[in-house]
Design an enzyme around this catalytic site. Structure first.
Site, PDB file in Angstrom:
ATOM      1  N   HIS A  72       0.782  -1.232   0.000  1.00 54.29           N
ATOM      2  CA  HIS A  72       0.000   0.000   0.000  1.00 54.29           C
ATOM      3  C   HIS A  72       0.819   1.291   0.000  1.00 54.29           C
ATOM      4  O   HIS A  72       0.351   2.316  -0.450  1.00 54.29           O
ATOM      5  CB  HIS A  72      -1.005   0.003   1.157  1.00 54.29           C
ATOM      6  N   GLU A  76       3.417   5.504  -3.200  1.00 57.82           N
ATOM      7  CA  GLU A  76       3.546   6.835  -2.612  1.00 57.82           C
ATOM      8  C   GLU A  76       4.975   7.088  -2.120  1.00 57.82           C
ATOM      9  O   GLU A  76       5.503   8.174  -2.287  1.00 57.82           O
ATOM     10  CB  GLU A  76       2.555   6.966  -1.443  1.00 57.82           C
ATOM     11  N   ASP A  77       5.614   6.078  -1.550  1.00 56.69           N
ATOM     12  CA  ASP A  77       6.862   6.333  -0.826  1.00 56.69           C
ATOM     13  C   ASP A  77       8.123   5.713  -1.422  1.00 56.69           C
ATOM     14  O   ASP A  77       9.204   5.873  -0.877  1.00 56.69           O
ATOM     15  CB  ASP A  77       6.731   5.820   0.622  1.00 56.69           C
ATOM     16  N   ASP A 139      -4.164   0.414   7.896  1.00 57.75           N
ATOM     17  CA  ASP A 139      -3.005   1.315   7.804  1.00 57.75           C
ATOM     18  C   ASP A 139      -3.077   2.358   8.928  1.00 57.75           C
ATOM     19  O   ASP A 139      -2.120   2.585   9.660  1.00 57.75           O
ATOM     20  CB  ASP A 139      -3.041   1.986   6.426  1.00 57.75           C
ATOM     21  N   ASP A 260     -23.504   2.704  34.917  1.00 62.27           N
ATOM     22  CA  ASP A 260     -23.259   1.482  34.145  1.00 62.27           C
ATOM     23  C   ASP A 260     -21.981   1.563  33.315  1.00 62.27           C
ATOM     24  O   ASP A 260     -22.006   1.816  32.129  1.00 62.27           O
ATOM     25  CB  ASP A 260     -24.460   1.125  33.259  1.00 62.27           C
TER      26      ASP A 260
HETATM   27 MN    MN Z   1       0.873   3.195   5.364  1.00 62.26          MN
END
Ligand code: MN
Length: 715
Positions: A72, A76-77, A139, A260
């Site tokens: 995932h 992006e990275d 995630d 409660d």
């Molecule tokens: Mn992540």
């Protein structure tokens, strides 16, 4: 960190058909892609996707979800691209990874919590496939579990707030209570650490005070039920610190008054036993009024089912009991993720408010296995809406199909009225473009701009449509008013009487008008004629027969309307009035011309010898005396139309266009109107400067041997 074979084993334990090979490849690919990247904790970055995959395997999801969990963050990275993912793992996985990547780009800013509901809808709408949302939630859960490693307190708070406002409610909405509780608790610890510590300390104190009170209540409840003939598995738990805190806030009570704080769960094997257990409990213990809820006959929108009741239970303790079947329990804990493992269970169709849940149940009944079930579980919710951002990050919700103009009006009427262009995600786009979820929209405005009637054809929001209509109406009225004034002025001059507003006031009532302006507008719109107004004012007037229109000099106002798209070389027009050149006679500068007023349309210019003019002979008040304003050195910008008869032989059309081109005429349209064995008849539209220019072109054509005849088209 979970090792490769452990992960595969786990998945295979609940899904023997899992794609082991894909899991192995994804594990290795992710490890290599993330390489030496590190988390804030100092752990290798790769530990994060592996933990996410681990969480997903606890939820017993299909291999595609687990693979997506592993991959995932690669797009992006890392240097890996979506193309790489598609090539190595197929289109489906690429689509899922892309979905999660897009979701990661949504960030809730601190000043946007008021818009949290819209953000939640955006996340749901962007998820499209429920697996995207499940991976995103896993995630977020792991990021929250490791939140304390992040050094920047502002960043920690932002992530915690986002979790509280968006992801925990989403987990609840799709029914994953266990995850919702954990997300909430982790965010609570970050946002209100003191409150959480206080509540926890208090709970610990109570636990010590009461000794082993929970086990004692448990065993008494268990015995009571067993004696009544119900075999149940009873468990007890304290409510979460966050839910206690929320209750304290909501009811504005202190912890001492909060009774409660313990909830007991009674899990039985059938729906009948649920009600049986409820009967036994109610006959043994005092019931707290107003605390009974039947979520079995009326489930919550997220499919949650249980019986809830408040009692003064064993040890005189106020407790809440939740009674449900094992299946209901799984659904409550795991939400939609639990559905497929229970597809044999009775899935009744209730009138839930969410269409997608009903569809989910349908799929559930017909799907063959986990893969197919999740495949088909597209999130249908909010598919009729799009969510877009302003450059400042405000979220605007619009109906599907909305355009930048709708967006502009949603931001502010003024922005809509003056919008001239739009940028979507930094790129200039036409105003009629359709917006997509997550688009950032920037509206370009200009003070000179006014709403265009053509916008009405593509806007979808009521607000935009109403504003555009209103504007067009006001503009139309202004035009009718000018037109009416011109018509009346002319009619009155014809009778040699003077027109003034004061005089008109005496006949307003007859025309159902409030003011002289109203009357002008009515005449302009064609609701009354100039002659009718004259007759009303002078009942005894003898009507002169106006056979041929007398050319009456009008005030020679030069028409240079501001912002109009023509630089009118015509005198005698009313400023601001729309101008058209007649398509029948194509008047050119130099021609003798006349203007014909058409209500609602403005003025059409005809040549004085145009045949069409005959049809206006009976309405002399519509004739306007106009003439060309002599403008020199104009580029060819007027269209002249000629009728050409030309021999039907090779190259004849070529010579026609060559001659016109040589004489600086620009052909804008060409139409063969008649075709015989030896001749073509052709209509040619040519852009020329003026009538002299066209005459030159015609002369040159006539001098060409192959051309039989050339005439200007008339009417
Ligand atoms: Mn992540």
């Amino acid at each position: 960190m979970i090792r490769q074979f452990e992960l595969v084993e786990r998945v295979k334990s609940y899904d023997p058909n899992a794609d082991e090979e894909a899991l192995d490849r994804a594990y290795v690919f992710s490890m290599q892609a993330h390489g030496s990247q590190k988390r804030a904790s100092g752990d290798p970055y790769f530990s994060h996707p592996v933990e996410v995959a681990g969480i997903l395997s606890q939820m017993k999801l299909d291999s595609a979800s687990i693979v997506t969990g592993l991959l995932h963050d690669t797009v992006e990275d890392t240097v890996a691209t979506l193309g790489d993912i598609e090539r190595l793992f197929g289109r489906d996985i690429a689509r899922l990874v892309d979905g999660v990547t897009k979701l990661s780009r949504i960030e809730l800013q601190s000043d946007q919590t008021k818009q949290a509901e819209n953000f939640r809808k955006l996340v749901l709408a962007m998820s499209e496939d429920i697996r995207v949302l499940l991976v995103k939630l896993a995630d977020r859960l792991h990021n929250m579990q490791t939140l304390h490693y992040i050094k920047d307190p502002e960043k920690r708070r932002r992530i915690a707030r986002e979790t509280m406002e968006i992801y925990a409610p989403l987990a609840e909405r799709i029914g994953i209570h266990r995850m919702k509780d954990e997300l909430e608790d982790l965010a609570f610890a970050e946002l209100h650490a003191d409150a959480r510590d206080g509540i926890k300390a208090r709970l610990t104190y109570l636990r010590e005070q009461g000794g082993d009170i929970v086990p004692r209540i448990l065993s008494e409840l268990d015995q009571t039920l067993r004696a009544g003939g119900v075999d149940a598995s009873v468990s007890g738990r304290e409510k979460t610190p966050y839910s206690i805190w929320r209750k304290m806030q909501r009811k504005d009570v202190g912890f001492e008054q909060l009774s409660d704080i313990m909830a007991f769960r009674v899990v039985v094997s059938s729906v009948e036993q649920c009600y049986q257990a409820l009967g036994i409990i109610h006959s043994h213990y005092p019931v707290v009024p107003g605390r009974f809820k039947d979520y079995i006959s009326t489930p919550k929108p997220n499919k949650y089912q249980s019986l809830h009741t408040g009692i003064i239970g064993p040890e005189r303790q106020r407790i809440e009991a939740q009674i449900r079947t094992r299946e209901m329990h799984e659904v409550a804990e795991l939400g939609v993720a639990a559905h497929w493992s229970y597809k044999q269970g009775e899935a009744k169709t209730e009138g839930t408010q969410y269409r997608w849940l009903r569809e989910l149940l349908d799929i559930l009944e017909h799907a063959a296995g986990p893969e197919e079930f999740l495949e088909n579980t597209k999130l249908e919710m909010f598919q009729d809406q799009v969510f877009c951002f302003t450059p400042k990050g405000d979220l605007i919700a619009l109906p599907r199909g909305a355009t930048p103009v709708d967006f502009a009006y949603a931001v502010h009427s003024q922005v809509g009225d003056t919008c001239v262009g739009a940028k979507i995600n930094g790129r200039i786009v036409p105003l009629r473009s359709q917006l997509s979820n997550g688009d950032q929209v920037e509206i370009v405005v200009s003070k000179a701009q006014t709403p265009s009637p053509t916008w009405e054809r593509f806007v979808v929001t009521g607000k935009a449509r109403a504003r555009i209509r209103r504007f067009v109406r006001t503009q139309q009225r202004a035009q009718y008013l000018d037109l009416g004034k011109a018509i009346l002025t002319k009619a009155f001059r014809h009778d040699a009487v003077e027109l003034n507003d004061k005089q008109l006031e005496t006949v307003l009532k007859q025309f159902n008008c409030q003011s002289a302006e109203d009357l002008y507008a009515a005449v302009g719109e064609g609701l009354a004629t100039g002659r009718e107004v004259l007759n009303a004012l002078y009942p005894n007037r003898v009507e002169g027969k106006a056979s041929t229109p007398k050319v009456v000099p009008l005030a020679r106002a030069r028409a240079k309307a501001k912002g109009a798209d023509y630089a009118v070389p015509i005198r005698g027009l009313i400023p601001g009035m729309a101008l058209h050149y007649a398509g029948c006679c194509h008047p050119l500068p130099g021609d003798r011309i006349v203007g014909i007023v058409t209500t609602g349309k403005g003025v059409t210019i005809h040549t004085i010898d145009c045949d069409t003019l005959e049809s206006f002979a009976e309405t002399p008040e519509r004739w306007l005396d106009v003439s060309w304003d002599t403008v020199t050195d104009e580029p060819p910008s007027h269209v002249g139309r000629i009728n050409v008869m030309i021999g039907n032989e090779p190259g004849s059309l070529g010579s026609l266009t060559t001659v016109i081109g040589k004489n600086a005429g620009n052909i804008t349209n060409l139409k063969i109107t008649n075709r015989s064995t030896d001749f073509f008849e052709i209509l040619v539209d040519i852009e020329v400067r003026d009538v002299k220019h066209l005459t030159n072109v015609i002369a040159a054509l006539r001098a060409t041997p192959i051309i039989n005849s050339v005439e200007r088209a008339r009417g």
